[in-house]
Design a protein around this motif. Structure first.
Motif, short mmCIF file in Angstrom:
data_model
loop_
_atom_site.label_atom_id
_atom_site.label_comp_id
_atom_site.label_asym_id
_atom_site.label_seq_id
_atom_site.Cartn_x
_atom_site.Cartn_y
_atom_site.Cartn_z
N ARG A 173 96.49 61.66 -20.81
CA ARG A 173 95.26 61.66 -20.88
C ARG A 173 94.89 62.96 -20.24
NH1 ARG A 173 92.77 56.78 -18.01
NH2 ARG A 173 92.72 56.12 -20.26
N LEU A 232 90.25 58.28 -13.03
CA LEU A 232 91.37 58.44 -14.25
C LEU A 232 92.56 58.59 -13.90
CD1 LEU A 232 88.79 60.26 -16.55
CD2 LEU A 232 89.33 57.65 -16.64
N LYS A 240 92.35 65.46 -29.20
CA LYS A 240 92.51 63.94 -29.69
C LYS A 240 93.26 63.99 -31.12
CE LYS A 240 88.56 61.70 -27.63
NZ LYS A 240 87.34 61.16 -27.71
N PRO A 292 94.06 61.58 -14.43
CA PRO A 292 94.47 62.20 -15.69
C PRO A 292 96.07 63.01 -15.79
CG PRO A 292 92.99 63.80 -14.77
CD PRO A 292 92.92 62.43 -13.85
N ASP A 332 94.59 61.87 -25.46
CA ASP A 332 93.52 60.85 -25.08
C ASP A 332 92.56 61.96 -24.03
OD1 ASP A 332 91.39 58.94 -24.39
OD2 ASP A 332 92.67 58.15 -22.73
N ASN A 348 102.28 55.92 -24.22
CA ASN A 348 100.96 56.04 -23.86
C ASN A 348 100.54 57.51 -24.12
OD1 ASN A 348 100.46 53.55 -23.19
ND2 ASN A 348 100.84 53.99 -20.87
#
Length: 175
Positions: free
Chosen positions: A5, A46, A24, A48, A29, A2
């Motif tokens: 984030r 989220l 990005k 993060p 992300d 993944n």
């Protein structure tokens, strides 16, 4: 794997876009919010891997958001990179006391900010990993975006932006 984030909390929407695009382009992300209350909600929702936050936000300041993060055991381990226009030692020491991973002073290089975020992610075992195709595909675009980002961040007025962008475009298309 993944993508890491990153929550970008910046009240200047153009600056927020510049930061997010650069993150990005480096394989992260990026999620943008533009005020303190949205930051608090975004952090909870989220969870993060890293937060980039402006010190000076309306309603709820970046410092208040930072205090909330560090006082909550479920969130306290999230690394925070703080953006500030205050370059003094007082601002830096407050950030260290509040467990800021890195202070980035304005005006800043988007590349330096991206490097600060990557550095903040390393202790958590998160790294930005790209395939060879993604690296080749994005190299040219990253270079142009970073140059444009540097111009937008450091320009003094709209005429300066236009002049410098025109120069950059000429260099880009000559090669």
């Amino acid at each position: 794997m993944n993508k890491p984030r990153v929550l970008v909390v910046e009240d200047e929407e153009d600056m927020s876009k510049v930061i997010s695009i650069n993150l990005k382009m480096e394989g992260m992300d990026a999620v943008e919010v533009h005020d303190g209350p949205s930051a608090l909600a975004g952090i909870e929702q989220l969870k993060p891997d890293c937060i980039v936050i402006d010190v000076m936000l309306a309603e709820v300041s970046g410092r208040e958001v930072l205090e909330y993060i560090k006082s909550n055991p479920a969130l306290a381990a999230i690394p925070v990179v703080m953006l500030t226009a205050k370059a003094g030692e007082l601002a830096r020491s407050r950030g260290k006391d509040a467990e800021v991973v890195k202070y980035v002073n304005r005006p800043f290089s988007p590349l330096a900010l991206t490097d600060a975020v990557k550095s903040a992610l390393r202790p958590r075992g998160l790294r930005v990993v790209k395939t060879d195709d993604e690296k080749l595909e994005g190299q040219s675009a990253i270079s142009v975006v970073q140059e444009v980002s540097d111009i937008l961040v450091s320009a003094t007025d709209s005429y300066d932006i236009l002049d410098r962008l025109a120069d950059e475009l000429m260099v880009t298309f000559e090669t």
